[in-house]
Design an enzyme around this catalytic site. Sequence first.
Site, PDB file in Angstrom:
ATOM      1  N   TYR A 196       0.837  -1.203   0.000  1.00  0.00           N
ATOM      2  CA  TYR A 196       0.000   0.000   0.000  1.00  0.00           C
ATOM      3  C   TYR A 196       0.875   1.258   0.000  1.00  0.00           C
ATOM      4  CZ  TYR A 196      -3.002   3.593   2.194  1.00  0.00           C
ATOM      5  OH  TYR A 196      -3.654   4.762   2.510  1.00  0.00           O
TER       6      TYR A 196
HETATM    7  N1  LIG Z   1      -7.366   5.036   6.531  1.00  0.00           N
HETATM    8  C1  LIG Z   1      -6.357   5.858   6.785  1.00  0.00           C
HETATM    9  O1  LIG Z   1      -5.930   6.020   7.943  1.00  0.00           O
HETATM   10  C2  LIG Z   1      -5.725   6.624   5.659  1.00  0.00           C
HETATM   11  C3  LIG Z   1      -4.611   7.409   5.927  1.00  0.00           C
HETATM   12  C4  LIG Z   1      -4.068   8.180   4.890  1.00  0.00           C
HETATM   13  C5  LIG Z   1      -4.638   8.138   3.624  1.00  0.00           C
HETATM   14  N2  LIG Z   1      -5.707   7.336   3.383  1.00  0.00           N
HETATM   15  C6  LIG Z   1      -6.296   7.365   2.034  1.00  0.00           C
HETATM   16  O2  LIG Z   1      -7.372   8.282   2.047  1.00  0.00           O
HETATM   17  C7  LIG Z   1      -8.262   7.979   0.959  1.00  0.00           C
HETATM   18  C8  LIG Z   1      -9.708   8.140   1.419  1.00  0.00           C
HETATM   19  O3  LIG Z   1      -9.917   7.369   2.572  1.00  0.00           O
HETATM   20  P1  LIG Z   1     -11.420   7.017   3.019  1.00  0.00           P
HETATM   21  O4  LIG Z   1     -11.374   6.731   4.464  1.00  0.00           O
HETATM   22  O5  LIG Z   1     -12.385   8.030   2.487  1.00  0.00           O
HETATM   23  O6  LIG Z   1     -11.609   5.651   2.207  1.00  0.00           O
HETATM   24  P2  LIG Z   1     -12.961   4.918   1.763  1.00  0.00           P
HETATM   25  O7  LIG Z   1     -14.088   5.301   2.661  1.00  0.00           O
HETATM   26  O8  LIG Z   1     -12.619   3.475   1.616  1.00  0.00           O
HETATM   27  O9  LIG Z   1     -13.264   5.563   0.323  1.00  0.00           O
HETATM   28  C9  LIG Z   1     -12.640   5.125  -0.844  1.00  0.00           C
HETATM   29  C10 LIG Z   1     -13.673   5.135  -1.958  1.00  0.00           C
HETATM   30  O10 LIG Z   1     -13.063   4.616  -3.152  1.00  0.00           O
HETATM   31  C11 LIG Z   1     -14.060   3.896  -3.825  1.00  0.00           C
HETATM   32  N3  LIG Z   1     -13.588   2.910  -4.773  1.00  0.00           N
HETATM   33  C12 LIG Z   1     -12.918   1.757  -4.510  1.00  0.00           C
HETATM   34  N4  LIG Z   1     -12.774   1.048  -5.629  1.00  0.00           N
HETATM   35  C13 LIG Z   1     -13.343   1.758  -6.630  1.00  0.00           C
HETATM   36  C14 LIG Z   1     -13.535   1.538  -8.016  1.00  0.00           C
HETATM   37  N5  LIG Z   1     -13.116   0.408  -8.619  1.00  0.00           N
HETATM   38  N6  LIG Z   1     -14.169   2.484  -8.744  1.00  0.00           N
HETATM   39  C15 LIG Z   1     -14.645   3.613  -8.163  1.00  0.00           C
HETATM   40  N7  LIG Z   1     -14.501   3.876  -6.833  1.00  0.00           N
HETATM   41  C16 LIG Z   1     -13.873   2.956  -6.091  1.00  0.00           C
HETATM   42  C17 LIG Z   1     -14.789   3.160  -2.711  1.00  0.00           C
HETATM   43  O11 LIG Z   1     -16.039   2.687  -3.195  1.00  0.00           O
HETATM   44  P3  LIG Z   1     -17.016   1.822  -2.270  1.00  0.00           P
HETATM   45  O12 LIG Z   1     -17.667   2.845  -1.370  1.00  0.00           O
HETATM   46  O13 LIG Z   1     -17.942   1.199  -3.230  1.00  0.00           O
HETATM   47  O14 LIG Z   1     -16.160   0.847  -1.513  1.00  0.00           O
HETATM   48  C18 LIG Z   1     -14.887   4.236  -1.656  1.00  0.00           C
HETATM   49  O15 LIG Z   1     -16.087   4.969  -1.786  1.00  0.00           O
HETATM   50  C19 LIG Z   1      -7.865   6.592   0.466  1.00  0.00           C
HETATM   51  O16 LIG Z   1      -7.190   6.722  -0.761  1.00  0.00           O
HETATM   52  C20 LIG Z   1      -6.911   6.089   1.544  1.00  0.00           C
HETATM   53  O17 LIG Z   1      -5.929   5.236   1.006  1.00  0.00           O
HETATM   54  C21 LIG Z   1      -6.256   6.585   4.376  1.00  0.00           C
END
Ligand SMILES: NC(=O)c1ccc[n+]([C@@H]2O[C@H](COP(=O)([O-])OP(=O)(O)OC[C@H]3O[C@@H](n4cnc5c(N)ncnc54)[C@H](OP(=O)(O)O)[C@@H]3O)[C@@H](O)[C@H]2O)c1
Length: 217
Positions: A129
Amino acid sequence: MKVFIIGAAGKVGLRLAEKLAHGGHEVQALHRGAEQSTKLSAVGAKPILGDLTLLSAQKLGRLMKSADAVVFTAGAGGAGMDVTNAIDGRGLELAVAAAQASGVSRFLLVSSYPDAWRDRERSEGFENYIRVKKLADAHLVASGLDWVIVRPGTLSDEPGTGLVAADVAIPYGTVPRDDVAATLAAIIHQPKLSRVILELTSGDEPISSAIARVATR
Ligand SMILES: NC(=O)c1ccc[n+]([C@@H]2O[C@H](COP(=O)([O-])OP(=O)(O)OC[C@H]3O[C@@H](n4cnc5c(N)ncnc54)[C@H](OP(=O)(O)O)[C@@H]3O)[C@@H](O)[C@H]2O)c1
């Protein structure tokens, strides 16, 4: 402004969509689940059904055409290395190609700290990742677009405070998704902030002044 959000039904994406729509902006919300259109419409966004693994750059470019900015906040959400590679990696490359094809220059990416969770046990999936996120950053930097990369610390669902630490390099920490969305909205309103990687955690500076400070340095 017209803002095209990729990953709009996600936790950061939906918060951003709501904030922008309430601010009077036109929000085009790319999502992959048909059932997600209801919650996107409810916050004032225009749902656009599309899957990053199925769209071509040309098709995605046509969907985002005439947008003033694209925000990529899609992610695999821990669904495994292949999905991470497909969404956080190739999905970002597809979105960059689409923006280039459609003439949308402004491109914001939600990335992550390369040094995230270094004090924990490192699984193969998490190492992948981190690697994919870094390569996605590098791909966007080389794109020629008017990009901004935001690297938030560990995301939480705590209510936002509106107070952050934000700069090109700051120590790792946590940050509420509310404040990540508010920071993205502030960046959209600050065109002088360009071609900058911004690390972001909770802190003690109001978001608007942090963005203005970095943009006008
Ligand atoms: N978690 C952490 O602590 C952390 C820290 C730093 C950065 N980040 C990054 O921050 C970003 C946003 O995080 P978040 O919490 O908002 O994540 P999230 O809730 O998982 O949102 C990601 C979105 O991407 C969509 N997605 C996945 N596959 C897809 C596809 N094939 N086509 C279109 N859309 C798709 C998902 O759709 P579905 O709703 O259908 O699943 C989801 O709505 C991510 O890139 C993550 O890596 C996370």
